[in-house]
Design a protein around this motif. Structure first.
Motif, PDB file in Angstrom:
ATOM      1  N   ALA A  71       0.675  -1.159   0.059  1.00 11.85           N
ATOM      2  CA  ALA A  71      -0.053  -0.099   0.087  1.00 11.85           C
ATOM      3  C   ALA A  71       0.907   1.136  -0.138  1.00 11.85           C
ATOM      4  CB  ALA A  71      -0.965   0.014   1.278  1.00 11.85           C
ATOM      5  N   HIS A  72       1.945   1.075   0.684  1.00  5.60           N
ATOM      6  CA  HIS A  72       2.832   2.400   0.919  1.00  5.60           C
ATOM      7  C   HIS A  72       3.637   2.487  -0.550  1.00  5.60           C
ATOM      8  CE1 HIS A  72       6.019   5.185   1.759  1.00  5.60           C
ATOM      9  NE2 HIS A  72       5.101   5.707   2.932  1.00  5.60           N
ATOM     10  N   ARG A  73       3.930   1.313  -1.187  1.00  2.00           N
ATOM     11  CA  ARG A  73       4.594   1.508  -2.482  1.00  2.00           C
ATOM     12  C   ARG A  73       3.709   1.857  -3.437  1.00  2.00           C
ATOM     13  NH1 ARG A  73       6.298  -3.633  -6.250  1.00  2.00           N
ATOM     14  NH2 ARG A  73       4.211  -3.586  -6.452  1.00  2.00           N
ATOM     15  N   TYR A 150      -2.943   5.052   6.671  1.00  2.18           N
ATOM     16  CA  TYR A 150      -3.151   5.047   5.053  1.00  2.18           C
ATOM     17  C   TYR A 150      -4.309   5.784   4.654  1.00  2.18           C
ATOM     18  CZ  TYR A 150       0.829   1.456   4.877  1.00  2.18           C
ATOM     19  OH  TYR A 150       1.801   0.726   4.666  1.00  2.18           O
ATOM     20  N   PHE A 151      -5.359   5.923   5.245  1.00  7.93           N
ATOM     21  CA  PHE A 151      -6.581   6.478   4.765  1.00  7.93           C
ATOM     22  C   PHE A 151      -6.217   8.001   4.823  1.00  7.93           C
ATOM     23  CE2 PHE A 151     -10.179   9.113   6.068  1.00  7.93           C
ATOM     24  CZ  PHE A 151     -11.202   8.729   5.223  1.00  7.93           C
ATOM     25  N   LEU A 152      -5.456   8.487   5.759  1.00 11.67           N
ATOM     26  CA  LEU A 152      -4.934   9.906   5.868  1.00 11.67           C
ATOM     27  C   LEU A 152      -3.912  10.034   4.552  1.00 11.67           C
ATOM     28  CD1 LEU A 152      -4.251  10.554   9.719  1.00 11.67           C
ATOM     29  CD2 LEU A 152      -6.374  11.219   8.197  1.00 11.67           C
ATOM     30  N   LEU A 153      -3.390   9.314   4.408  1.00 16.22           N
ATOM     31  CA  LEU A 153      -1.956   9.260   3.425  1.00 16.22           C
ATOM     32  C   LEU A 153      -2.792   9.413   1.898  1.00 16.22           C
ATOM     33  CD1 LEU A 153       1.039   9.528   3.439  1.00 16.22           C
ATOM     34  CD2 LEU A 153       1.146   7.076   3.082  1.00 16.22           C
ATOM     35  N   TYR A 154      -3.493   8.524   1.675  1.00 20.41           N
ATOM     36  CA  TYR A 154      -4.274   8.705   0.254  1.00 20.41           C
ATOM     37  C   TYR A 154      -5.145  10.088   0.213  1.00 20.41           C
ATOM     38  CZ  TYR A 154      -2.628   4.316  -1.262  1.00 20.41           C
ATOM     39  OH  TYR A 154      -1.916   3.288  -1.822  1.00 20.41           O
ATOM     40  N   GLY A 155      -5.653  10.145   1.426  1.00 18.64           N
ATOM     41  CA  GLY A 155      -6.727  11.473   1.334  1.00 18.64           C
ATOM     42  C   GLY A 155      -5.634  12.865   1.416  1.00 18.64           C
ATOM     43  N   HIS A 156      -4.524  12.890   1.742  1.00 18.65           N
ATOM     44  CA  HIS A 156      -3.629  14.221   1.744  1.00 18.65           C
ATOM     45  C   HIS A 156      -3.301  13.843   0.376  1.00 18.65           C
ATOM     46  CE1 HIS A 156      -0.758  17.014   2.692  1.00 18.65           C
ATOM     47  NE2 HIS A 156       0.542  16.126   2.139  1.00 18.65           N
ATOM     48  N   ALA A 157      -2.744  13.035  -0.519  1.00 21.90           N
ATOM     49  CA  ALA A 157      -2.724  12.940  -2.014  1.00 21.90           C
ATOM     50  C   ALA A 157      -3.606  13.598  -2.775  1.00 21.90           C
ATOM     51  CB  ALA A 157      -2.175  11.557  -2.447  1.00 21.90           C
ATOM     52  N   GLU A 173      -8.228   6.198  -8.837  1.00 26.52           N
ATOM     53  CA  GLU A 173      -7.608   5.076  -8.014  1.00 26.52           C
ATOM     54  C   GLU A 173      -7.204   5.366  -6.734  1.00 26.52           C
ATOM     55  OE1 GLU A 173      -3.373   2.212  -8.403  1.00 26.52           O
ATOM     56  OE2 GLU A 173      -4.237   3.664 -10.096  1.00 26.52           O
ATOM     57  N   ALA A 174      -6.654   6.714  -6.315  1.00 23.41           N
ATOM     58  CA  ALA A 174      -6.415   7.344  -5.222  1.00 23.41           C
ATOM     59  C   ALA A 174      -7.505   7.283  -4.207  1.00 23.41           C
ATOM     60  CB  ALA A 174      -5.729   8.667  -5.190  1.00 23.41           C
ATOM     61  N   ALA A 175      -8.775   7.731  -4.732  1.00 21.68           N
ATOM     62  CA  ALA A 175      -9.917   7.940  -3.923  1.00 21.68           C
ATOM     63  C   ALA A 175     -10.335   6.379  -3.680  1.00 21.68           C
ATOM     64  CB  ALA A 175     -10.960   8.615  -5.156  1.00 21.68           C
ATOM     65  N   GLU A 176     -10.345   5.547  -4.349  1.00 18.41           N
ATOM     66  CA  GLU A 176     -10.678   4.108  -4.128  1.00 18.41           C
ATOM     67  C   GLU A 176      -9.797   3.515  -2.992  1.00 18.41           C
ATOM     68  OE1 GLU A 176     -10.298   2.330  -8.071  1.00 18.41           O
ATOM     69  OE2 GLU A 176     -12.171   3.429  -8.869  1.00 18.41           O
ATOM     70  N   SER A 177      -8.702   3.862  -2.973  1.00 23.68           N
ATOM     71  CA  SER A 177      -7.698   3.201  -2.177  1.00 23.68           C
ATOM     72  C   SER A 177      -7.982   3.817  -1.065  1.00 23.68           C
ATOM     73  CB  SER A 177      -5.886   3.464  -2.582  1.00 23.68           C
ATOM     74  OG  SER A 177      -5.712   3.056  -3.612  1.00 23.68           O
ATOM     75  N   ARG A 178      -8.358   5.129  -0.871  1.00 21.86           N
ATOM     76  CA  ARG A 178      -8.709   5.837   0.476  1.00 21.86           C
ATOM     77  C   ARG A 178      -9.842   5.219   1.117  1.00 21.86           C
ATOM     78  NH1 ARG A 178     -10.504  11.955   0.748  1.00 21.86           N
ATOM     79  NH2 ARG A 178     -12.149  11.135  -0.552  1.00 21.86           N
ATOM     80  N   ALA A 179     -10.933   4.768   0.141  1.00 21.19           N
ATOM     81  CA  ALA A 179     -12.238   4.334   0.549  1.00 21.19           C
ATOM     82  C   ALA A 179     -11.802   2.685   1.094  1.00 21.19           C
ATOM     83  CB  ALA A 179     -13.007   3.915  -0.496  1.00 21.19           C
ATOM     84  N   ILE A 180     -11.007   2.072   0.666  1.00 21.53           N
ATOM     85  CA  ILE A 180     -10.704   0.541   0.960  1.00 21.53           C
ATOM     86  C   ILE A 180     -10.028   0.764   2.235  1.00 21.53           C
ATOM     87  CG2 ILE A 180      -8.977  -1.212   0.574  1.00 21.53           C
ATOM     88  CD1 ILE A 180      -9.537  -0.840  -2.425  1.00 21.53           C
ATOM     89  N   TRP A 181      -8.944   1.866   2.457  1.00 22.55           N
ATOM     90  CA  TRP A 181      -8.462   1.777   3.894  1.00 22.55           C
ATOM     91  C   TRP A 181      -9.398   2.115   5.021  1.00 22.55           C
ATOM     92  CZ3 TRP A 181      -4.558  -0.916   5.192  1.00 22.55           C
ATOM     93  CH2 TRP A 181      -3.435  -1.341   4.047  1.00 22.55           C
ATOM     94  N   GLY A 182     -10.426   3.138   4.318  1.00 27.23           N
ATOM     95  CA  GLY A 182     -11.440   3.513   5.506  1.00 27.23           C
ATOM     96  C   GLY A 182     -12.218   2.241   6.042  1.00 27.23           C
ATOM     97  N   THR A 185      -9.959  -0.158   8.284  1.00 30.30           N
ATOM     98  CA  THR A 185      -9.798   0.677   9.746  1.00 30.30           C
ATOM     99  C   THR A 185     -11.284   0.430  10.402  1.00 30.30           C
ATOM    100  OG1 THR A 185      -8.678   2.652   8.589  1.00 30.30           O
ATOM    101  CG2 THR A 185      -9.765   2.946  10.972  1.00 30.30           C
ATOM    102  N   LEU A 186     -12.420   0.426   9.851  1.00 34.68           N
ATOM    103  CA  LEU A 186     -13.608   0.105  10.421  1.00 34.68           C
ATOM    104  C   LEU A 186     -13.591  -1.455  10.906  1.00 34.68           C
ATOM    105  CD1 LEU A 186     -16.244   1.908   8.383  1.00 34.68           C
ATOM    106  CD2 LEU A 186     -15.275   2.547  10.671  1.00 34.68           C
ATOM    107  N   ALA A 187     -12.902  -2.424  10.261  1.00 27.95           N
ATOM    108  CA  ALA A 187     -12.945  -3.803  10.452  1.00 27.95           C
ATOM    109  C   ALA A 187     -12.031  -4.134  11.634  1.00 27.95           C
ATOM    110  CB  ALA A 187     -12.206  -4.615   9.125  1.00 27.95           C
ATOM    111  N   GLY A 188     -10.959  -3.027  11.988  1.00 22.22           N
ATOM    112  CA  GLY A 188     -10.121  -3.297  13.098  1.00 22.22           C
ATOM    113  C   GLY A 188     -10.661  -3.053  14.162  1.00 22.22           C
ATOM    114  N   LEU A 189     -11.560  -2.011  14.127  1.00 18.09           N
ATOM    115  CA  LEU A 189     -12.382  -1.503  15.360  1.00 18.09           C
ATOM    116  C   LEU A 189     -13.556  -2.205  15.636  1.00 18.09           C
ATOM    117  CD1 LEU A 189     -12.481   2.419  14.608  1.00 18.09           C
ATOM    118  CD2 LEU A 189     -10.985   1.435  16.235  1.00 18.09           C
TER     119      LEU A 189
END
Length: 247
Positions: A71-73, A150-157, A173-182, A185-189
């Motif tokens: 994801a970072h790459r 990662y949600f913040l990182l893609y959102g910043h881009a 693609e960046a917007a889709e990646s941000r949505a995916i990481w959102g 995040t909810l799954a972990g919580l």
């Protein structure tokens, strides 16, 4: 005026390359920690078999670490120009991944021992259901916080756009990646919450299986998004309908 100043970047290309190299090295070190944490020098054949028994748990942990690294790459490919905030988020990711490997190793090894009926090592790592609940909580919050970065990182881009080097054709693609990481995040919580909602004595596996909602959620979100816009979350466009005379 230089290209970097025109784009408003505060991190030069050489510094960006060094930052990415540092991030890559940190992920490699995190994988090393997965292997050596709790490992003892091999002294006999029994020790070798015990070490090999840890391979399934290591494979699970390795896959999760690689997921975050990829994801970072991918972010670096979409937004090759960094500023101070994106660099800060990258360093926070490095810190979190180095902390995250410890509950990750404990949980994957304990899970391997539990589901193998004790054939694989790790079943004795957690002594009580109370400890299991706390470990699920620590892991879930850590997983969610790392995913949120990662949600913040893609959102910043997306916010910085061309300043971050994000091409217009890559915004989707960046917007889709941000949505995916959102969603991740909810799954972990959700997993951390399940550890306290469902008694671990009744269903000790429930918080762990909560992470399986990630692929199913992405699949159904992809279907809904594709139905609405003709483009899936993974960048697959539907073919345009052929004219009636050519069908």
């Amino acid at each position: 005026m230089s290209v970097e100043k025109d784009l408003g970047s505060t991190v030069r290309p050489v510094e960006t390359a060094r930052l990415d190299a540092f991030v890559d090295a940190s992920f490699a070190f995190a994988v090393t920690l997965l292997i050596i944490a709790g490992a003892n020098p091999l002294e006999n054949f029994a020790d070798l078999l015990h070490a090999l028994g840890r391979v399934p748990a290591f494979a699970c942990g390795f896959g999760l670490v690689v997921m975050f690294w990829l994801a970072h790459r991918n972010f670096g490919r979409l937004a090759p120009i960094r500023d101070s905030w994106s660099a800060t988020l990258s360093l926070m990711i490095v810190f979190m991944i180095l902390v995250y490997v410890f509950p990750l190793r404990l949980l994957t090894e304990a899970g391997a021992g539990y589901f193998s009926g004790g054939r694989l090592p790790g079943r004795d790592l957690i002594a009580s259901y109370a400890q299991l609940r706390i470990i699920y909580t620590i892991y879930g919050i850590g997983f969610a916080f790392l995913s949120w970065l990662y949600f913040l990182l893609y959102g910043h881009a997306l916010k910085r756009g061309t300043v971050a080097g994000l091409a217009e054709e890559d915004r989707d693609e960046a917007a889709e990646s941000r949505a995916i990481w959102g969603m991740i995040t909810l799954a972990g919580l959700f997993s951390a919450a399940l550890a306290w909602i469902i008694p671990t004595r009744i269903a000790p596996w429930a918080p762990g299986f909560a992470y399986w909602i990630i692929p199913f959620t992405l699949y159904f979100a992809n279907l809904i998004h594709r139905r609405r816009s003709g483009r899936g979350l993974f960048g697959v466009r539907r073919k345009a309908a052929a004219p009636e005379g050519l069908a």
